[in-house]
Design a protein around this motif. Structure first.
Motif, mmCIF file in Angstrom:
data_model
loop_
_atom_site.group_PDB
_atom_site.id
_atom_site.type_symbol
_atom_site.label_atom_id
_atom_site.label_comp_id
_atom_site.label_asym_id
_atom_site.label_seq_id
_atom_site.Cartn_x
_atom_site.Cartn_y
_atom_site.Cartn_z
ATOM 1 N N ALA A 125 0.846 -1.196 0.000
ATOM 2 C CA ALA A 125 0.000 0.000 0.000
ATOM 3 C C ALA A 125 0.879 1.243 0.000
ATOM 4 O O ALA A 125 2.022 1.216 0.477
ATOM 5 C CB ALA A 125 -0.907 0.008 1.232
ATOM 6 N N TRP A 126 0.317 2.309 -0.551
ATOM 7 C CA TRP A 126 0.972 3.615 -0.520
ATOM 8 C C TRP A 126 -0.055 4.587 0.047
ATOM 9 O O TRP A 126 -1.141 4.727 -0.503
ATOM 10 C CB TRP A 126 1.406 4.038 -1.925
ATOM 11 C CG TRP A 126 2.289 5.254 -1.933
ATOM 12 C CD1 TRP A 126 1.897 6.554 -1.784
ATOM 13 C CD2 TRP A 126 3.712 5.289 -2.109
ATOM 14 N NE1 TRP A 126 2.989 7.385 -1.850
ATOM 15 C CE2 TRP A 126 4.119 6.632 -2.043
ATOM 16 C CE3 TRP A 126 4.685 4.290 -2.308
ATOM 17 C CZ2 TRP A 126 5.453 7.023 -2.189
ATOM 18 C CZ3 TRP A 126 6.005 4.679 -2.452
ATOM 19 C CH2 TRP A 126 6.379 6.034 -2.392
ATOM 20 N N LEU A 127 0.304 5.208 1.176
ATOM 21 C CA LEU A 127 -0.651 6.081 1.851
ATOM 22 C C LEU A 127 -0.188 7.525 1.789
ATOM 23 O O LEU A 127 1.006 7.809 1.844
ATOM 24 C CB LEU A 127 -0.781 5.695 3.335
ATOM 25 C CG LEU A 127 -0.940 4.222 3.670
ATOM 26 C CD1 LEU A 127 -1.092 4.045 5.173
ATOM 27 C CD2 LEU A 127 -2.136 3.629 2.944
ATOM 28 N N GLY A 128 -1.172 8.427 1.726
ATOM 29 C CA GLY A 128 -0.883 9.849 1.888
ATOM 30 C C GLY A 128 -1.329 10.291 3.264
ATOM 31 O O GLY A 128 -2.427 9.947 3.724
ATOM 32 N N LEU A 129 -0.445 11.045 3.970
ATOM 33 C CA LEU A 129 -0.763 11.472 5.335
ATOM 34 C C LEU A 129 -0.388 12.928 5.519
ATOM 35 O O LEU A 129 0.476 13.457 4.842
ATOM 36 C CB LEU A 129 -0.003 10.623 6.345
ATOM 37 C CG LEU A 129 -0.162 9.108 6.174
ATOM 38 C CD1 LEU A 129 1.181 8.482 5.803
ATOM 39 C CD2 LEU A 129 -0.709 8.470 7.424
ATOM 40 N N GLU A 130 -1.044 13.531 6.511
ATOM 41 C CA GLU A 130 -0.822 14.961 6.749
ATOM 42 C C GLU A 130 0.280 15.231 7.765
ATOM 43 O O GLU A 130 0.718 16.372 7.920
ATOM 44 C CB GLU A 130 -2.127 15.621 7.235
ATOM 45 C CG GLU A 130 -3.239 15.649 6.203
ATOM 46 C CD GLU A 130 -2.833 16.392 4.931
ATOM 47 O OE1 GLU A 130 -2.248 17.483 5.032
ATOM 48 O OE2 GLU A 130 -3.069 15.839 3.831
ATOM 49 N N SER A 131 0.705 14.231 8.501
ATOM 50 C CA SER A 131 1.712 14.469 9.542
ATOM 51 C C SER A 131 2.493 13.197 9.858
ATOM 52 O O SER A 131 2.043 12.086 9.561
ATOM 53 C CB SER A 131 1.048 14.964 10.827
ATOM 54 O OG SER A 131 0.295 13.909 11.413
ATOM 55 N N VAL A 132 3.655 13.388 10.460
ATOM 56 C CA VAL A 132 4.455 12.256 10.926
ATOM 57 C C VAL A 132 3.724 11.523 12.056
ATOM 58 O O VAL A 132 3.748 10.294 12.128
ATOM 59 C CB VAL A 132 5.840 12.746 11.422
ATOM 60 C CG1 VAL A 132 6.666 11.574 11.929
ATOM 61 C CG2 VAL A 132 6.587 13.463 10.323
ATOM 62 N N GLU A 133 3.068 12.299 12.903
ATOM 63 C CA GLU A 133 2.249 11.711 13.976
ATOM 64 C C GLU A 133 1.263 10.691 13.420
ATOM 65 O O GLU A 133 1.117 9.585 13.941
ATOM 66 C CB GLU A 133 1.438 12.809 14.694
ATOM 67 C CG GLU A 133 2.188 13.634 15.702
ATOM 68 C CD GLU A 133 2.425 12.894 17.022
ATOM 69 O OE1 GLU A 133 1.946 11.761 17.161
ATOM 70 O OE2 GLU A 133 3.131 13.460 17.875
ATOM 71 N N ALA A 134 0.572 11.110 12.362
ATOM 72 C CA ALA A 134 -0.421 10.216 11.757
ATOM 73 C C ALA A 134 0.257 8.966 11.200
ATOM 74 O O ALA A 134 -0.253 7.850 11.349
ATOM 75 C CB ALA A 134 -1.199 10.951 10.675
ATOM 76 N N ALA A 135 1.418 9.162 10.569
ATOM 77 C CA ALA A 135 2.143 8.012 10.004
ATOM 78 C C ALA A 135 2.516 7.029 11.112
ATOM 79 O O ALA A 135 2.396 5.810 10.960
ATOM 80 C CB ALA A 135 3.389 8.489 9.269
ATOM 81 N N LEU A 153 3.519 6.998 3.144
ATOM 82 C CA LEU A 153 3.923 5.806 3.894
ATOM 83 C C LEU A 153 3.733 4.588 3.004
ATOM 84 O O LEU A 153 2.634 4.337 2.502
ATOM 85 C CB LEU A 153 3.074 5.665 5.171
ATOM 86 C CG LEU A 153 3.455 4.527 6.114
ATOM 87 C CD1 LEU A 153 4.863 4.701 6.671
ATOM 88 C CD2 LEU A 153 2.448 4.422 7.272
ATOM 89 N N MET A 154 4.840 3.868 2.798
ATOM 90 C CA MET A 154 4.794 2.669 1.979
ATOM 91 C C MET A 154 4.741 1.457 2.897
ATOM 92 O O MET A 154 5.542 1.337 3.815
ATOM 93 C CB MET A 154 6.076 2.618 1.147
ATOM 94 C CG MET A 154 6.052 1.582 0.065
ATOM 95 S SD MET A 154 7.757 1.178 -0.404
ATOM 96 C CE MET A 154 7.865 -0.458 0.289
ATOM 97 N N ILE A 155 3.787 0.591 2.644
ATOM 98 C CA ILE A 155 3.646 -0.608 3.487
ATOM 99 C C ILE A 155 3.782 -1.852 2.628
ATOM 100 O O ILE A 155 3.171 -1.937 1.564
ATOM 101 C CB ILE A 155 2.260 -0.635 4.183
ATOM 102 C CG1 ILE A 155 2.068 0.617 5.040
ATOM 103 C CG2 ILE A 155 2.078 -1.905 5.006
ATOM 104 C CD1 ILE A 155 0.675 0.741 5.638
#
Lengths: 472, 472
Positions: free
Chosen positions: A222-232, A280-282
């Motif tokens: 998966a490849w995710l888009g996030l708004e913050s490092v906290e969220a990641a 974030l790559m999973i």
């Protein structure tokens, strides 16, 4: 005089293929692979067996001449650049000594490359789970001596976790054999664990027993888009709680880094429609071909998305999409090189400290290096943040003293890591590049203990002097 | 005189609760928990903090008096029985220093028990994956110093693999702090890995950062009957290829051992209709509650059964059945104690060598100890075979020199392990029981390196003298 006598002895021990003294032939052995630093050596020794290596070491150290062990010479910290003395290269020691498929073990000479080991593990229907860019050149002995990391550390550990034993030639030519390959063996101190990451300062690793892992037969990406490092971090922890040891990779990139890749690497595609602040790559993997990881991952991510932790996501539905995702991640180094001069820090902190560390480093970067841009490539769950201070080529060219500038950046970000309980060398090691940082940042008691161990095994300081430990 | 002066200083450092000199109070500290060996000590020191421990060590070693560190005193090899000098017990150091759930780390004082750590991990929704019988008493410091094993090593590793750092008080009272808890940190030799398994001979572990694993939410259990060790090994490897890191346990018992349990432990049931020649217990687990491991395991075992590798099998269909299976396995020690005098060997070999090792050990046992019966309890995939030479009580009672008999058995089976590339101490350590075997069976070069490291950190030989290393 001494040298002539020594060469004669070495020539007898090593034969014509095992002794190089011609300066032209020696060049690649006295220079790091990026051609940034050159040293000098009396000779390059290329033993073909442990017995030859041991005899050669004895001949050299008996004369109080220093030894510089060298694997594939792919290190980033000048750990194999000699200052004098002789280089011992392991490249002629490349036997696959023993394959023990039923125990999941392979015994190899230190000069076997990572790619060769991968191929042999594959042939046995298993894998050797250390993954890094230089696999065609990096050798097992060097990977052990530098305790190499890479993208698989979260699941499988670093090199120190993947070895079941080593053979080491000590400074006095004695050979320590811990090649039994036992999973459990509580008979005293582990020399294997001591030489892992010791960068050749305690002896030369001439062979190792490595542990194989089962081959993976089903995967999800998966490849995710996030708004913050906290969220990641939060998403990463949910994926860990749900999938545990099935996680192959959790890799974080920031927008700047993603843009470098998109700008400079032809044919690469951002899996999402926009370039998010953080990607974030999973990757999940299981040896069971019946495991359907993709829908399971979808369910976990859908819940996180509903809570607003994830702004956008793509789950690979084909091998091609999975390949594209990894291709993006693997293009980072190449893209950075084209984009500018990136001072790449090899910092690590506890995962919980990553957001505060990045925030503090950003403040320092904006304040002290306003002409640079910050980029981030992180092995998220290991806390290994490659914080990158990226200078445009023309800006870098304008600095009169480039090494001083590099040092200034390193000190600044290393200090931030230290202030957050972190390390200035997560996986690249110390070599000759960071010994001054060892002196500056390492607890003096720890350093003293290291020096005492070093003296115990190498009293004359002849094994890779100048590397790892600061001069006393 | 020296002692009086020392006691005064220690009393100031440690306070009234921290210093025991009354022989009656000292008794449990100078005797191993099975009451087999008693030593003596000038005093028992019970520091409450690292600072107290460091000051106390300094006061003692400055007078060249020896120190005997003690955790929960649950060892099997007399590693904590003092010979003189002072005992330092860690039981008052039991603070949970820090909980970092987002990093999956807990920092604890060395005197925290394994059960307390399990409870804290549980509270965080995770687990600390070290499982052994003495969890209510065994302390973290002792578990590190002995590199404890148990049933979870295959999946999670031994104690050395579960720690992210330690704090150690050295012989000179200096404190080494490697408590950063970083997953990746390549800044020199790992003292953490060096003291793991060092049995207190290099310093006293006073605290540690331990790594947590996700909590498991789905499980599968099976009990198989097999005709040979070869078959068990092959089935084990198939289960590994199919489930990899989802395997929690792969435990082997032979018929004799199963019969002891059935004979002596009320309420225990053999899961199969007959007692097979070999029983293999399998547990799988996954953090995903959606993972349906039982039918997956059934499929893999059905294929093995069709090929004739398995003669009988039960797969738990209820929590009760799963509990019964583990109850059987956990009853082994108790059953053995009732059944007779079992000389339990802590041998390990590579998994591929297990069949040949057992065959050779059986020949020796039949030949030299015909009055005994062989029993086997093995952590199969680790190669850790607890080979047991079981003497009926009345036979053992007839031996005039029991320790000599025990030694004779140990030597005989250790030799067989050595001949098969194995170890005479897989997980129990050396203590004061097996130092002569260290001298007899360990490669002299390895031993020499250990002695040099020991001298470097403890030049006067004051830290747990007589344990682990044979006298020079």
């Amino acid at each position: 005089m001494i040298a002539e006598d020594l060469f004669e002895e070495l020539s007898t021990i090593l034969g014509p293929k095992g002794l190089l003294t011609d300066p032209a032939e020696m060049t690649p052995f006295v220079t790091d692979f990026r051609n940034r630093r050159t040293g000098s050596a009396l000779a390059v020794l290329l033993p073909a067996t442990t017995a030859e290596a041991a005899a050669a070491v004895r001949a050299v150290t008996a004369r109080k001449i220093a030894i510089f062990p060298q694997g594939g010479n792919t290190g980033l910290c000048y750990g194999t650049v000699p200052q004098s003395g002789v280089v011992i290269g392991l490249r002629r020691m490349r036997a696959l000594r023993e394959t023990d498929a039923r125990s999941g073990l392979i015994s190899v000479d230190a000069g076997v490359t990572l790619a060769e080991l991968h191929a042999e593990a594959e042939r046995l229907g298993m894998q050797f789970p250390l993954y890094l860019g230089s696999e065609g050149t990096a050798q097992i002995g060097g990977l052990i001596s530098t305790n190499a990391g890479g993208t698989g550390v979260l699941r499988y550990g670093s090199m120190r976790d993947l070895i079941a034993g080593v053979e080491v030639v000590l400074a006095d030519g004695q050979v320590v054999n811990e090649m039994s390959g036992l999973r459990k063996n509580n008979t005293g101190y582990s020399l294997t664990q001591l030489v892992a990451g010791a960068e050749g300062t305690l002896g030369i690793v001439t062979a190792a027993v490595v542990r194989l892992a089962p081959r993976m037969n089903s995967r999800a990406h998966a490849w995710l888009g996030l708004e913050s490092v906290e969220a990641a971090l939060e998403v990463g922890n949910r994926v860990r709680a749900a999938f545990g040891s099935q996680i192959e990779a959790l890799e974080l990139l920031d927008r700047a880094e993603a843009n470098y890749v998109l700008r400079h690497i032809p044919g690469v595609r951002m899996p999402l429609s926009d370039v998010p602040l953080y990607s974030l790559m999973i990757e999940l993997a299981s040896p069971a071909s019946h495991d359907d990881l993709t829908p399971q991952l979808e369910a976990v991510l859908a819940a996180a998305m509903e809570e607003g932790l994830i702004s956008d996501a793509v789950i690979a539905q084909s091998e091609q999409q999975a390949h594209d995702i990894w291709h993006f991640r693997h293009s980072v180094t190449e893209a950075n090189k084209i984009n500018g001069i990136g001072v790449v820090l090899d910092t690590s902190v506890r995962p919980s400290a990553i957001p505060a560390f990045i925030e503090a480093a950003d403040r320092i970067t904006a304040d002290r290096f306003p002409e640079a841009e910050r980029a981030i490539v992180a092995h998220l769950a290991d806390g290994n943040v490659h914080y990158i201070v990226m200078f445009p080529h023309e800006v870098w060219a304008s600095y009169p003293d480039k090494p001083a500038k590099e040092l200034e950046v390193e000190h600044a970000i290393h200090d931030v890591a230290a202030a957050h309980g972190g390390s200035f060398s997560a996986e690249h090691g110390i070599g000759r590049k960071l010994t001054s940082e060892m002196a500056r940042l390492i607890d003096p008691v720890r350093l003293d203990v290291m020096q005492r161990i070093k003296s115990a095994l190498d009293p004359d300081g002849l094994m890779n002097p100048g590397a790892l430990l600061p001069e006393a």
